[in-house]
Design a protein around this motif. Structure first.
Motif, mmCIF file in Angstrom:
data_model
loop_
_atom_site.group_PDB
_atom_site.id
_atom_site.type_symbol
_atom_site.label_atom_id
_atom_site.label_comp_id
_atom_site.label_asym_id
_atom_site.label_seq_id
_atom_site.Cartn_x
_atom_site.Cartn_y
_atom_site.Cartn_z
ATOM 1 N N LEU A 9 46.257 16.269 -48.841
ATOM 2 C CA LEU A 9 46.417 17.657 -48.368
ATOM 3 C C LEU A 9 47.009 18.589 -49.417
ATOM 4 C CD1 LEU A 9 47.786 16.890 -44.779
ATOM 5 C CD2 LEU A 9 45.514 17.762 -45.357
ATOM 6 N N MET A 10 47.148 18.112 -50.648
ATOM 7 C CA MET A 10 47.734 18.972 -51.680
ATOM 8 C C MET A 10 46.875 20.215 -51.865
ATOM 9 S SD MET A 10 50.548 17.712 -52.712
ATOM 10 C CE MET A 10 51.034 18.159 -54.360
ATOM 11 N N PRO A 11 47.515 21.368 -52.057
ATOM 12 C CA PRO A 11 46.734 22.587 -52.260
ATOM 13 C C PRO A 11 45.969 22.534 -53.581
ATOM 14 C CG PRO A 11 49.092 23.026 -52.526
ATOM 15 C CD PRO A 11 48.964 21.624 -52.042
ATOM 16 N N PRO A 12 44.933 23.342 -53.712
ATOM 17 C CA PRO A 12 44.157 23.365 -54.950
ATOM 18 C C PRO A 12 45.071 23.666 -56.144
ATOM 19 C CG PRO A 12 43.134 24.777 -53.272
ATOM 20 C CD PRO A 12 44.439 24.318 -52.720
ATOM 21 N N GLY A 13 44.829 22.964 -57.231
ATOM 22 C CA GLY A 13 45.639 23.198 -58.435
ATOM 23 C C GLY A 13 46.857 22.302 -58.518
ATOM 24 N N ALA A 16 52.441 5.999 -45.658
ATOM 25 C CA ALA A 16 51.269 6.629 -45.033
ATOM 26 C C ALA A 16 51.405 8.152 -45.061
ATOM 27 C CB ALA A 16 51.113 6.133 -43.592
ATOM 28 N N LEU A 17 52.622 8.634 -44.839
ATOM 29 C CA LEU A 17 52.881 10.081 -44.889
ATOM 30 C C LEU A 17 52.597 10.617 -46.294
ATOM 31 C CD1 LEU A 17 54.037 12.656 -43.519
ATOM 32 C CD2 LEU A 17 56.322 11.838 -44.143
ATOM 33 N N LEU A 18 53.002 9.843 -47.286
ATOM 34 C CA LEU A 18 52.786 10.252 -48.679
ATOM 35 C C LEU A 18 51.288 10.253 -49.021
ATOM 36 C CD1 LEU A 18 54.698 11.093 -50.934
ATOM 37 C CD2 LEU A 18 54.798 8.712 -51.669
ATOM 38 N N GLN A 54 51.130 20.824 -40.105
ATOM 39 C CA GLN A 54 52.534 21.035 -40.492
ATOM 40 C C GLN A 54 52.771 20.513 -41.912
ATOM 41 O OE1 GLN A 54 55.214 19.216 -37.621
ATOM 42 N NE2 GLN A 54 56.947 19.626 -38.964
ATOM 43 N N LEU A 55 52.196 19.357 -42.207
ATOM 44 C CA LEU A 55 52.342 18.761 -43.539
ATOM 45 C C LEU A 55 51.686 19.659 -44.593
ATOM 46 C CD1 LEU A 55 53.191 16.463 -45.406
ATOM 47 C CD2 LEU A 55 51.130 15.210 -44.723
ATOM 48 N N GLN A 56 50.519 20.185 -44.248
ATOM 49 C CA GLN A 56 49.817 21.069 -45.181
ATOM 50 C C GLN A 56 50.668 22.309 -45.498
ATOM 51 O OE1 GLN A 56 45.820 21.971 -43.886
ATOM 52 N NE2 GLN A 56 45.179 21.914 -46.023
#
Ligand SMILES: Cc1cc2nc3c(=O)[nH]c(=O)nc-3n(C[C@H](O)[C@H](O)[C@H](O)COP(=O)(O)O)c2cc1C
Length: 183
Positions: A27-31, A19-21, A169-171
């Motif tokens: 939430l991955m940043p753009p690119g 679930a964390l993954l 925090q994850l972001q």
């Protein structure tokens, strides 16, 4: 586009680490893109099987995905204050044959994170990965920590991350890792 591979070290349907993954993928940043791989279908390591049949197809597929990626994220549960056997077993297979280790893991940016129902958020399991990451010649990232404790209060029944502070925090964790992996 940066391609990151993420692997959860749990086979459990309701896994907090899986679930964390999944939350990380959102939430991955753009690119940057997170491709979730699985340890499902990877057999117990047996040198006789390797000698007679070679590398199992599932193992070869995950090796190829990691080799072609810009970075690797391990979402590790903690069992008995260390790495769960199923996860270590999978990485042991991924490290075969030794002649491929450099192409698969050599210099690979790696981030380790984890989730646990307990109060310590997999800190000992994350520490236990360090000698493995060193042995494989990876480039582990130490710029951030992601230890999710009290996991049942962070995810809902469907495995969705509902804790906004942890999401932030994850972001930040992902932003830091992607910046590191992109250099
Ligand atoms: C054999 C075993 C040992 C465990 N040992 C620990 C431990 O040392 N520390 C901890 O925080 N949780 C421990 N747990 C609880 C796990 O953190 C919990 O089962 C967690 O949900 C596993 O991750 P998952 O949700 O991704 O499957 C253990 C669970 C099992 C089955």
């Amino acid at each position: 586009m940066m391609q990151i591979v993420g692997i959860s070290g749990s086979l459990r349907r309701g896994s907090f680490n899986s679930a964390l993954l999944r939350a990380a993928a959102e939430l991955m940043p753009p690119g940057a893109d997170l491709k979730i791989e699985t340890i499902e279908g990877i057999p117990l390591y047996n040198a006789d099987v390797e000698a007679s049949e070679g590398i199992p197809a599932r193992v070869a597929a995950v090796k190829k995905a990691i080799a072609g990626s810009n970075g690797l994220i391990l979402a590790t549960p903690e069992y008995n204050n260390s790495i769960p056997g199923v996860f270590k077993n999978a990485v042991d297979w991924l490290s075969r044959p030794p002649s491929d280790v450099k192409a698969v893991f050599g210099g690979k940016p790696v981030a380790v994170m984890g989730a646990s129902p307990g109060g310590f958020g997999t800190i000992l399991s994350q520490n236990a990965w360090l000698p493995v990451l060193r042995t494989l010649g990876t480039n582990p990232w130490f710029g951030g920590r992601m230890m999710v404790s009290r996991a049942p209060s962070v995810f809902d029944e469907s495995g969705k991350m509902t804790d906004e502070a942890i999401r932030k925090q994850l972001q930040q964790f992902l932003n830091g890792f992607i910046e590191f992996a992109g250099v």
